[in-house]
Design a protein around this motif. Structure first.
Motif, short mmCIF file in Angstrom:
data_model
loop_
_atom_site.label_atom_id
_atom_site.label_comp_id
_atom_site.label_asym_id
_atom_site.label_seq_id
_atom_site.Cartn_x
_atom_site.Cartn_y
_atom_site.Cartn_z
N ALA A 218 0.84 -1.21 0.00
CA ALA A 218 0.00 0.00 0.00
C ALA A 218 0.87 1.25 0.00
O ALA A 218 0.60 2.22 -0.73
CB ALA A 218 -0.93 -0.01 1.21
N LEU A 219 1.93 1.24 0.81
CA LEU A 219 2.80 2.41 0.88
C LEU A 219 3.59 2.57 -0.42
O LEU A 219 3.77 3.70 -0.90
CB LEU A 219 3.75 2.27 2.08
N ARG A 220 4.04 1.47 -1.01
CA ARG A 220 4.75 1.55 -2.30
C ARG A 220 3.85 2.19 -3.36
O ARG A 220 4.29 3.05 -4.13
CB ARG A 220 5.18 0.14 -2.71
N PHE A 221 2.58 1.75 -3.41
CA PHE A 221 1.66 2.33 -4.38
C PHE A 221 1.50 3.83 -4.15
O PHE A 221 1.58 4.64 -5.09
CB PHE A 221 0.29 1.65 -4.32
N LEU A 222 1.27 4.23 -2.90
CA LEU A 222 1.02 5.64 -2.59
C LEU A 222 2.22 6.51 -2.93
O LEU A 222 2.08 7.61 -3.49
CB LEU A 222 0.65 5.79 -1.12
N MET A 223 3.43 6.03 -2.61
CA MET A 223 4.62 6.84 -2.86
C MET A 223 4.95 6.87 -4.35
O MET A 223 5.41 7.89 -4.87
CB MET A 223 5.79 6.33 -2.02
N SER A 224 4.71 5.76 -5.04
CA SER A 224 4.92 5.75 -6.49
C SER A 224 3.95 6.69 -7.18
O SER A 224 4.32 7.43 -8.11
CB SER A 224 4.75 4.32 -7.04
N ASP A 225 2.72 6.67 -6.72
CA ASP A 225 1.71 7.56 -7.29
C ASP A 225 2.08 9.02 -7.03
O ASP A 225 1.94 9.88 -7.92
CB ASP A 225 0.35 7.24 -6.68
N ALA A 226 2.57 9.30 -5.83
CA ALA A 226 2.99 10.67 -5.50
C ALA A 226 4.16 11.10 -6.38
O ALA A 226 4.23 12.25 -6.83
CB ALA A 226 3.36 10.77 -4.03
N ALA A 227 5.07 10.16 -6.64
CA ALA A 227 6.22 10.49 -7.49
C ALA A 227 5.76 10.78 -8.92
O ALA A 227 6.27 11.71 -9.58
CB ALA A 227 7.22 9.33 -7.48
N ARG A 228 4.79 10.02 -9.43
CA ARG A 228 4.27 10.26 -10.79
C ARG A 228 3.63 11.64 -10.90
O ARG A 228 3.68 12.27 -11.96
CB ARG A 228 3.25 9.17 -11.16
N ARG A 229 3.03 12.08 -9.80
CA ARG A 229 2.34 13.38 -9.82
C ARG A 229 3.26 14.53 -9.41
O ARG A 229 2.81 15.67 -9.25
CB ARG A 229 1.13 13.32 -8.89
N GLY A 230 4.55 14.24 -9.23
CA GLY A 230 5.51 15.29 -8.89
C GLY A 230 5.44 15.73 -7.44
O GLY A 230 6.00 16.78 -7.08
N LYS A 231 4.80 14.96 -6.59
CA LYS A 231 4.68 15.30 -5.17
C LYS A 231 5.80 14.69 -4.34
O LYS A 231 5.89 14.93 -3.13
CB LYS A 231 3.33 14.81 -4.62
N LEU A 232 6.65 13.92 -5.01
CA LEU A 232 7.74 13.24 -4.31
C LEU A 232 8.90 13.12 -5.28
O LEU A 232 8.69 12.89 -6.48
CB LEU A 232 7.27 11.85 -3.86
N THR B 267 -0.31 9.26 5.14
CA THR B 267 -0.75 8.30 6.15
C THR B 267 -2.26 8.07 6.06
O THR B 267 -2.74 6.94 6.21
CB THR B 267 -0.36 8.78 7.55
N ARG B 268 -3.01 9.12 5.80
CA ARG B 268 -4.46 8.96 5.62
C ARG B 268 -4.74 8.04 4.42
O ARG B 268 -5.65 7.21 4.45
CB ARG B 268 -5.12 10.32 5.41
N GLY B 269 -3.97 8.21 3.36
CA GLY B 269 -4.12 7.34 2.20
C GLY B 269 -3.81 5.90 2.53
O GLY B 269 -4.49 4.97 2.06
N LEU B 270 -2.79 5.69 3.38
CA LEU B 270 -2.41 4.33 3.78
C LEU B 270 -3.53 3.67 4.56
O LEU B 270 -3.89 2.50 4.31
CB LEU B 270 -1.13 4.40 4.64
N VAL B 271 -4.11 4.40 5.50
CA VAL B 271 -5.21 3.86 6.29
C VAL B 271 -6.40 3.51 5.39
O VAL B 271 -7.04 2.46 5.54
CB VAL B 271 -5.63 4.85 7.40
N LYS B 272 -6.70 4.39 4.44
CA LYS B 272 -7.83 4.15 3.54
C LYS B 272 -7.61 2.89 2.71
O LYS B 272 -8.53 2.05 2.58
CB LYS B 272 -8.02 5.35 2.61
#
Length: 652
Positions: free
Chosen positions: A166-180, A240-245
């Motif tokens: 779940a965390l890998r997905f969220l951080m990868s998605d953030a990187a694709r959107r330029g947020k990371l 973290t909210r995304g992770l919980v969801k």
């Protein structure tokens, strides 16, 4: 219905290591034709006739597997729903090697969820993984294919993979959107400074069947991979909210894990993700003993694992004190008494009994282990295990507990954890309370493999009483005062107390009473804290009883008075707590006070030296130079600063 297709020799060879072939039969699960009718109707009404033929063939070869599956509608609606909703999945599980299939399932699903195209796809994959793993693990547990601690490890592996994916997905998605801006986009968590600690049973690889997962989420603001100008706290709270969801939200596919973030520092006033600097400051200045106990099991499970390891290393002095810590034991006892006072948790029973919080239950075994870790783990790194059974073994090997205590507690722990799993398999609920009615207990007893309610009750109560006995012997000194009715009012002497002091052989009861009244009003710095005074009140009768056995009682009492006056201001409560919970040590101190004043003065100046007397190795053979050198090196290697280094050297 078609006749069963007999399995070929090749099929049987293929299934020789399968889940179905390894399931152990239980006559209690074969509940009769009427009870098995939902299973028979399901088989009869399956649309996939090839699946019907294959299931019948498999069940003909492995009747114990058939008995288990047929019992699920009666004993576990949750598991029956998982088994009956997808016949192909059930067949795959029964035909597979459970260890290999679980490993493959977690690896494949974790990778697919971590690289999912969108949130809905990630959630679907994670929930599919959970459903299949939950059924596999339950069948391996009920069928006695895996021992219970293998089951808890499998559940923990599932939770670890789910959180990481779940965390890998969220951080990868953030990187694709330029947020990371990660250094490695294929592993965006590396070097991020953002990490998740697994706590409680998850941290110890002992997760139960329908458990919440206790997590603490932290980030190092100095290691941030966020774009310039991004406020780190806000960004990581959103993450973290995304992770919980992803893990907790219920969809048509179910949920993965309920997430509990309340073990973080000061949860009422902190956000769900906090900085490592804030957390370290909290633990250093305001951390409580129950939090030290909780941190014993903490481990990084997702995110920047290296940052998590560094954080726990920095936290080590908070968890593991260099002196034996009986104050922590008193704190945890108080918490435990509150638990037992709530809704009768102190009573051993069967119907409606809480197998986790009740007397002799799972929590009492965990307290038995963790309190000894808090007491001695600072001086003995070998006791710093997270697992309950591994720590029991270390305690026995070190001489802290007997082999019988280890064996009894291990056997009880395995039994109670098995019962806990059966309770939670019924409806996928995080419950620890046995059915409250005899009929419910009767049915549940058969789910646990017993013939009837009485057989189950006998097995349960015997283990609860065994745990209660071992716990009480080690940690619950008698509350009966050896010298009752001793009263020391603030402003005057009590006549009955003076008479009792005279009976004990003290020639000047007035002087003794006046001195003790001075102690209780905080005459000495070490006795001014509330905890120290409370410990002193409980301690005085034991002290007077012991000193009365000396030939020169007055000298022994005067020496102890000098002993208290010389104590460091922060050491009174700790020392009195240690003596209260170690009556044999009090006897030795009483002997020293009455016969060796110089040794008493040394102890007053260095009360922590008494820690050595608690160590089981103290009364073994005198160590040679090599062993002394190894012990000194072990202590000095744990020094957190130059001052700590010198303190350890002086203490040694």
């Amino acid at each position: 219905m078609k006749a069963p297709i007999p399995a070929s020799p090749q099929d049987k060879l293929h299934l020789s290591g399968s889940l179905a072939s390894r399931i152990t039969g239980s006559s209690q699960l074969a509940a009769g034709q009427d009870a098995n009718r939902p299973f028979e109707d399901w088989i009869a009404n399956l649309a996939d006739r090839d699946a019907v033929a294959e299931l019948n063939s498999l069940f003909a070869s492995y009747p114990a597997a058939r008995s288990l599956i047929a019992s699920l509608p009666q004993f576990s609606p949750y598991l029956w729903d998982l088994a009956s909703s997808n016949a192909a999945r059930l067949l795959t599980l029964l035909k597979s090697d459970p260890d290999a299939h679980l490993a493959s399932l977690l690896a494949d699903s974790g990778a697919r969820a971590g690289s999912a195209a969108d949130e809905s796809d990630a959630m679907r994959v994670l929930r599919g993984m959970k459903a299949q793993a939950a059924l596999l693990i339950a069948l391996a547990d009920i069928g006695k294919v895996w021992p219970v601690m293998r089951v808890t490890a499998a559940l923990t592996d599932l939770a670890d993979i789910a959180v990481r994916a779940a965390l890998r997905f969220l951080m990868s998605d953030a990187a694709r959107r330029g947020k990371l801006n990660p250094a490695d986009k294929s592993q965006p968590e590396l070097g991020s400074g953002y990490f998740v600690l697994a706590m409680g049973k998850m941290g110890a690889f002992e997760l139960n069947y329908s458990s919440d997962i206790d997590l603490i989420v932290l980030f190092d603001p100095e290691a941030s991979v966020l774009p310039a100008g991004t406020e780190s706290a806000a960004a990581y709270i959103r993450l973290t909210r995304g992770l919980v969801k992803l893990l907790q939200e219920r969809t048509s596919d179910g949920y993965v894990f309920r997430v509990d973030l309340r073990l973080r520092p000061d949860p009422a006033s902190t956000q769900i993700a906090i900085s490592t600097l804030s957390a370290l400051d909290y633990y250093e200045h305001r951390g409580q003993n129950w939090e030290r106990s909780a941190m014993i099991k903490a481990r990084p499970c997702a995110g920047d694992l290296a940052a998590g390891v560094a954080f726990l290393r920095a936290l080590s002095p908070f968890i593991w004190r260099k002196y034996m810590d009986f104050v922590a034991v008193a704190d945890i006892h108080a918490m435990k008494r509150q638990i037992h006072a709530y809704k009768g948790h102190g009573e051993i029973a069967v119907e409606g009994f809480n197998i986790k919080l009740g007397r002799g239950g799972i929590r009492e075994i965990e307290f038995f282990v963790q309190m000894q870790q808090l007491i001695a783990g600072g001086r003995h790194p070998e006791l710093r295990e997270g697992g309950t059974l591994t720590t029991l073994n270390a305690l026995a090997e070190g001489g802290w507990i007997s082999g019988k205590a280890r064996g009894d507690l291990e056997e009880a722990y395995v039994f109670l954890r098995t019962v806990e799993h059966r309770l939670q398999m019924v409806a996928d609920e995080q419950t620890h309370i046995l059915p409250a009615d005899p009929a419910g207990i009767e049915r549940f007893a058969r789910f646990c493999g017993f013939s009837n309610r009485q057989e189950f009750a006998d097995a349960l109560v015997a283990r609860l009483r065994s745990v209660q006995n071992h716990y009480s012997i080690l940690f619950e000194p008698s509350s009966v005062s050896p010298q009752p009715n001793l009263i020391f009012p603030r402003d005057s002497d009590d006549r009955a107390t003076l008479d009792r002091l005279a009976e004990l052989g003290f020639r000047n009861p007035l002087e003794i009473s006046a001195t003790i009244r001075g102690w209780l009003t905080g005459r000495y710095p070490a006795l001014r804290g509330e905890f120290a005074r409370n410990q002193l009140t409980d301690f005085i009768p034991h002290l007077l009883d012991q000193l009365s056995k000396n030939e020169n009682r007055e000298l022994a009492f005067a020496t102890f008075d000098r002993f208290l006056s010389a104590l460091h201001p922060s050491g009174g409560g700790r020392l009195l707590s240690l003596l209260l919970q170690n009556q044999a040590l009090l006897v030795l101190v009483g002997l020293i006070l009455g016969n060796a004043p110089r040794l008493a003065d040394i102890l007053a100046a260095h009360p922590q030296a008494m820690d050595a007397l608690i160590d089981p190795a103290f009364f073994a053979a005198t160590p040679d130079a090599e062993r002394l050198g190894a012990a000194l090196s072990r202590s000095l290697n744990q020094a957190a600063s130059y001052e700590d280094f010198l303190d350890r050297l002086r203490l040694f």
